[in-house]
Scaffold this active site. Structure first.
Site, PDB file in Angstrom:
ATOM      1  N   THR A  84      37.474  41.178  44.845  1.00 35.48           N
ATOM      2  CA  THR A  84      37.463  40.434  43.586  1.00 35.48           C
ATOM      3  C   THR A  84      38.859  40.201  43.021  1.00 35.48           C
ATOM      4  OG1 THR A  84      37.067  42.532  42.427  1.00 35.48           O
ATOM      5  CG2 THR A  84      35.149  41.154  42.913  1.00 35.48           C
ATOM      6  N   VAL A  89      43.267  44.788  45.327  1.00 34.56           N
ATOM      7  CA  VAL A  89      43.467  45.757  44.245  1.00 34.56           C
ATOM      8  C   VAL A  89      42.165  46.087  43.517  1.00 34.56           C
ATOM      9  CG1 VAL A  89      45.901  45.197  43.882  1.00 34.56           C
ATOM     10  CG2 VAL A  89      44.165  43.959  42.586  1.00 34.56           C
ATOM     11  N   SER A  90      41.125  45.281  43.717  1.00 38.15           N
ATOM     12  CA  SER A  90      39.848  45.589  43.083  1.00 38.15           C
ATOM     13  C   SER A  90      38.726  44.928  43.869  1.00 38.15           C
ATOM     14  CB  SER A  90      39.826  45.107  41.629  1.00 38.15           C
ATOM     15  OG  SER A  90      38.661  45.562  40.965  1.00 38.15           O
ATOM     16  N   SER A  91      37.583  45.593  43.896  1.00 39.58           N
ATOM     17  CA  SER A  91      36.453  45.040  44.637  1.00 39.58           C
ATOM     18  C   SER A  91      35.154  45.471  43.980  1.00 39.58           C
ATOM     19  CB  SER A  91      36.479  45.514  46.093  1.00 39.58           C
ATOM     20  OG  SER A  91      36.300  46.920  46.157  1.00 39.58           O
TER      21      SER A  91
END
Length: 325
Positions: free
Chosen positions: A87, A95-97
């Site tokens: 994401t 860095v984000s999921s």
């Protein structure tokens, strides 16, 4: 509601029902069927208005406002695939999921959330997991979620509001917890940490459960008091984005040169190397692993006692123990 929204809603309902059937068939929430209702009710697509899929030319962006109806359909179907979704990227690095839904289901069941429990989630991500918790508990105020990045917490807050949930979203270092919202009955982390932060234990009630990714596994601890906790790893593998903040230390590289090809292919053996953080010579580690019957994750555990934290095989006081930070 516009034609696009109505079309998306119909597609999303069907895709969500299919995802629930898939997780159901896997038996992920057999021990606590209440989570089935949460996954059936919370619309994951509202938490991933865009995401990235890996392709031959790098990452491809899928988004819900795409004017192409076929592209929007791919976005909706992908949002309900039982897969992790990238994401946020920074300089090509994830860095984000949004975690794989069946893994989230397994974690939430293992947490054994009860009515009235106060829950801290470390790693807000898209806000989807916090929404599942808020739905299960039926009270937004019982759920607190924290992330270091202001843009992540702001978007999580927006996603949650769009789905009708308003848990407390905090921007800060997850390794420090959120003391002003304590005490907690449950803490769940959705990012990998190098060790168990002492601050978490101090913010827990006695008997609280802590579930955190550690060394490609999921560690489930029972908290005795502010300085003592102990527990084992769940059986399966789990890979998460590392925690960003003061609690993070860079993992040391592990050299596998000189080991049999079979050793390199054995994922449970690589877990042992990750758990001991390079403090165990790989050849000796492999000899130990073979001698002890090729143990899987469920035979390992972690103990926190005062200033000491250590990992162990089979027995906290046994012959095989390794210090953690």
């Amino acid at each position: 509601m516009g034609a696009h929204d109505e079309e998306t809603g119909v597609l999303a309902d069907a895709a969500r029902a299919a995802l629930v059937r898939e997780i159901d068939a896997d038996g992920a929430w057999a021990a606590d069927p209440v989570w089935r209702e949460a996954f059936a009710a919370v619309p994951r697509h509202l938490f991933v208005p865009y995401y990235y899929t890996a392709g031959p030319r790098g990452y491809e962006r899928r988004w819900g406002e795409n004017p192409d109806p076929e592209a929007r359909e791919r976005w909706v179907c992908g949002a309900y695939a039982d897969e992790p979704l990238a994401t946020r990227l920074r300089d090509g690095e994830l860095v984000s999921s949004s975690s794989q839904p069946s893994l989230m289901a397994r974690m939430l069941v293992a947490l054994r959330v009860g009515d009235g429990d106060r829950v801290l989630e470390v790693g807000a991500g898209t806000g989807y997991n916090a929404a599942l918790l808020a739905h299960r508990l039926g009270a937004d105020d019982l759920v607190t979620t924290i992330d270091l990045e202001p843009e992540i917490t702001e978007s999580a807050r927006q996603h949650l509001a769009a789905a009708g949930f308003h848990p407390v979203v905090v921007t800060g270092d997850g390794a420090r917890g959120v003391p002003e919202r304590a005490p907690y009955d449950r803490i769940i982390a959705t990012c990998e940490l190098p060790t168990v932060p002492r601050a978490w234990l101090a913010q827990c009630r006695p008997g609280a459960r802590v579930l955190t990714p550690l060394a490609t596994g999921l560690l489930l601890l029972t908290v005795r008091d502010a300085e003592h906790a102990e527990g084992r790893f769940l059986p399966g593998a789990a890979f998460f984005v590392p925690l960003r903040g003061e609690g993070r230390t860079e993992p040391e590289g592990v050299r596998l040169a000189g080991l049999p090809v079979r050793a390199r292919e054995q994922e449970p053996f690589r877990f042992l190397l990750a758990l001991t953080r390079g403090g165990l010579d790989p050849r000796r580690a492999y000899a130990l692993w073979e001698r002890e019957g090729e143990p899987g994750r469920g035979r390992y555990g972690v103990t926190v006692a005062g200033r000491r934290t250590w990992a162990w095989l089979d027995d906290p006081q046994g012959p095989y123990t390794w210090p953690l930070p």
